[in-house]
Design a protein around this motif. Sequence first.
Motif, PDB file in Angstrom:
ATOM      1  N   ARG A   1       0.274  -1.021   0.374  1.00 19.09           N
ATOM      2  CA  ARG A   1      -0.078   0.427   0.275  1.00 19.09           C
ATOM      3  C   ARG A   1       0.963   1.047  -0.110  1.00 19.09           C
ATOM      4  O   ARG A   1       0.102   2.454   0.247  1.00 19.09           O
ATOM      5  CB  ARG A   1      -0.896   0.459   1.319  1.00 19.09           C
ATOM      6  CG  ARG A   1      -2.305  -0.952   1.279  1.00 19.09           C
ATOM      7  CD  ARG A   1      -2.781  -1.462   2.160  1.00 19.09           C
ATOM      8  NE  ARG A   1      -3.737  -2.385   2.807  1.00 19.09           N
ATOM      9  CZ  ARG A   1      -4.845  -1.970   2.339  1.00 19.09           C
ATOM     10  NH1 ARG A   1      -5.986  -1.385   1.618  1.00 19.09           N
ATOM     11  NH2 ARG A   1      -5.832  -3.323   2.375  1.00 19.09           N
ATOM     12  N   LYS A   2       1.890   1.180  -0.050  1.00 16.32           N
ATOM     13  CA  LYS A   2       3.202   2.568  -0.116  1.00 16.32           C
ATOM     14  C   LYS A   2       3.230   3.245  -1.541  1.00 16.32           C
ATOM     15  O   LYS A   2       3.515   4.232  -1.572  1.00 16.32           O
ATOM     16  CB  LYS A   2       4.239   2.162   0.492  1.00 16.32           C
ATOM     17  CG  LYS A   2       5.711   1.263  -0.768  1.00 16.32           C
ATOM     18  CD  LYS A   2       6.091   0.915  -0.729  1.00 16.32           C
ATOM     19  CE  LYS A   2       7.449   0.281  -1.161  1.00 16.32           C
ATOM     20  NZ  LYS A   2       8.482   0.095  -0.674  1.00 16.32           N
ATOM     21  N   HIS A   3       2.335   2.450  -2.903  1.00 18.69           N
ATOM     22  CA  HIS A   3       2.644   3.373  -3.566  1.00 18.69           C
ATOM     23  C   HIS A   3       1.542   4.428  -4.076  1.00 18.69           C
ATOM     24  O   HIS A   3       0.329   4.487  -3.642  1.00 18.69           O
ATOM     25  CB  HIS A   3       2.267   2.186  -3.901  1.00 18.69           C
ATOM     26  CG  HIS A   3       3.639   1.201  -5.634  1.00 18.69           C
ATOM     27  ND1 HIS A   3       5.155   2.102  -5.436  1.00 18.69           N
ATOM     28  CD2 HIS A   3       3.822   0.261  -4.906  1.00 18.69           C
ATOM     29  CE1 HIS A   3       5.474   0.986  -4.973  1.00 18.69           C
ATOM     30  NE2 HIS A   3       4.903  -0.308  -5.115  1.00 18.69           N
ATOM     31  N   SER A   4       1.525   5.219  -4.608  1.00 20.89           N
ATOM     32  CA  SER A   4       0.825   6.446  -4.608  1.00 20.89           C
ATOM     33  C   SER A   4       0.890   6.107  -5.737  1.00 20.89           C
ATOM     34  O   SER A   4       1.113   6.237  -7.050  1.00 20.89           O
ATOM     35  CB  SER A   4       1.574   7.537  -4.540  1.00 20.89           C
ATOM     36  OG  SER A   4       0.538   9.028  -5.161  1.00 20.89           O
ATOM     37  N   LEU A   5      -1.017   6.188  -5.722  1.00 24.49           N
ATOM     38  CA  LEU A   5      -1.348   6.083  -7.355  1.00 24.49           C
ATOM     39  C   LEU A   5      -1.768   7.470  -7.846  1.00 24.49           C
ATOM     40  O   LEU A   5      -1.505   7.400  -9.127  1.00 24.49           O
ATOM     41  CB  LEU A   5      -3.000   4.952  -7.434  1.00 24.49           C
ATOM     42  CG  LEU A   5      -3.136   5.640  -6.727  1.00 24.49           C
ATOM     43  CD1 LEU A   5      -5.010   6.498  -7.802  1.00 24.49           C
ATOM     44  CD2 LEU A   5      -4.750   4.962  -5.814  1.00 24.49           C
ATOM     45  N   GLN A   6      -1.125   8.283  -7.531  1.00 21.42           N
ATOM     46  CA  GLN A   6      -1.101  10.177  -8.348  1.00 21.42           C
ATOM     47  C   GLN A   6       0.019  10.908  -8.816  1.00 21.42           C
ATOM     48  O   GLN A   6       0.817  10.357  -7.838  1.00 21.42           O
ATOM     49  CB  GLN A   6      -2.388  10.335  -7.343  1.00 21.42           C
ATOM     50  CG  GLN A   6      -3.542   9.905  -7.178  1.00 21.42           C
ATOM     51  CD  GLN A   6      -4.345  10.949  -6.089  1.00 21.42           C
ATOM     52  OE1 GLN A   6      -4.068  12.120  -6.097  1.00 21.42           O
ATOM     53  NE2 GLN A   6      -5.193  10.132  -5.743  1.00 21.42           N
ATOM     54  N   SER A   7       0.059  10.959 -10.007  1.00 23.86           N
ATOM     55  CA  SER A   7       1.208  12.261  -9.890  1.00 23.86           C
ATOM     56  C   SER A   7       0.440  13.390  -8.780  1.00 23.86           C
ATOM     57  O   SER A   7      -0.604  13.770  -8.676  1.00 23.86           O
ATOM     58  CB  SER A   7       0.991  12.598 -11.458  1.00 23.86           C
ATOM     59  OG  SER A   7      -0.006  13.158 -11.828  1.00 23.86           O
ATOM     60  N   ASP A   8       1.308  14.418  -8.732  1.00 27.17           N
ATOM     61  CA  ASP A   8       1.251  15.378  -8.107  1.00 27.17           C
ATOM     62  C   ASP A   8      -0.145  16.447  -9.192  1.00 27.17           C
ATOM     63  O   ASP A   8      -0.968  17.335  -8.597  1.00 27.17           O
ATOM     64  CB  ASP A   8       2.108  16.455  -8.788  1.00 27.17           C
ATOM     65  CG  ASP A   8       3.376  15.891  -7.558  1.00 27.17           C
ATOM     66  OD1 ASP A   8       3.179  15.517  -6.961  1.00 27.17           O
ATOM     67  OD2 ASP A   8       3.823  16.567  -7.311  1.00 27.17           O
ATOM     68  N   GLU A   9      -0.359  16.355 -10.676  1.00 26.34           N
ATOM     69  CA  GLU A   9      -0.828  16.904 -10.945  1.00 26.34           C
ATOM     70  C   GLU A   9      -3.056  16.525 -11.011  1.00 26.34           C
ATOM     71  O   GLU A   9      -3.402  16.810 -10.956  1.00 26.34           O
ATOM     72  CB  GLU A   9      -1.091  16.349 -13.203  1.00 26.34           C
ATOM     73  CG  GLU A   9      -1.354  17.596 -13.488  1.00 26.34           C
ATOM     74  CD  GLU A   9      -1.748  17.403 -15.160  1.00 26.34           C
ATOM     75  OE1 GLU A   9      -2.413  17.006 -16.190  1.00 26.34           O
ATOM     76  OE2 GLU A   9       0.048  17.641 -15.527  1.00 26.34           O
ATOM     77  N   ASP A  10      -2.390  15.175 -10.568  1.00 23.14           N
ATOM     78  CA  ASP A  10      -3.618  14.253  -9.957  1.00 23.14           C
ATOM     79  C   ASP A  10      -3.602  14.300  -9.019  1.00 23.14           C
ATOM     80  O   ASP A  10      -4.855  14.124  -8.627  1.00 23.14           O
ATOM     81  CB  ASP A  10      -3.215  12.363 -10.968  1.00 23.14           C
ATOM     82  CG  ASP A  10      -3.574  11.642 -12.044  1.00 23.14           C
ATOM     83  OD1 ASP A  10      -4.748  12.895 -12.697  1.00 23.14           O
ATOM     84  OD2 ASP A  10      -3.323  10.871 -12.245  1.00 23.14           O
ATOM     85  N   LYS A  11      -3.074  14.733  -8.369  1.00 19.74           N
ATOM     86  CA  LYS A  11      -3.331  14.967  -6.915  1.00 19.74           C
ATOM     87  C   LYS A  11      -4.200  16.156  -7.037  1.00 19.74           C
ATOM     88  O   LYS A  11      -4.966  16.632  -6.067  1.00 19.74           O
ATOM     89  CB  LYS A  11      -1.898  15.015  -6.318  1.00 19.74           C
ATOM     90  CG  LYS A  11      -2.021  14.355  -4.677  1.00 19.74           C
ATOM     91  CD  LYS A  11      -1.200  15.121  -3.312  1.00 19.74           C
ATOM     92  CE  LYS A  11      -0.187  13.278  -4.055  1.00 19.74           C
ATOM     93  NZ  LYS A  11       0.678  13.269  -3.011  1.00 19.74           N
TER      94      LYS A  11
END
Length: 95
Positions: free
Chosen positions: A3-13
């Motif tokens: 679960r440590k991976h972020s699924l979003q780029s800064d733009e998506d976030k």
Amino acid sequence: MNRKHSLQSDEDKQLVLNRLKRVEGQVRGIQKMVEEDRYCVDILVQMSAINAALKKVGFHLMEKHTHHCVANAIKEGNGDASIDELMKVIQQFSK
């Protein structure tokens, strides 16, 4: 499950945060409508709009999760667990 991976780029976030802030503003608007004794149907219409906006954000997150996290899990040989988790989320989300 990793679960440590972020699924979003800064733009998506930023896109998700902006949408959630818009929903937050809509909720505040409904609170004000209730305080002002506005017509019930008008309040219900606004609540429907909020539900639609949240679903849109949710589907966006599910899409990103599927393309990133689930795809990576499949490549790493952990696809079944990741797919099972995704299916549980989809079931919960569709209630």
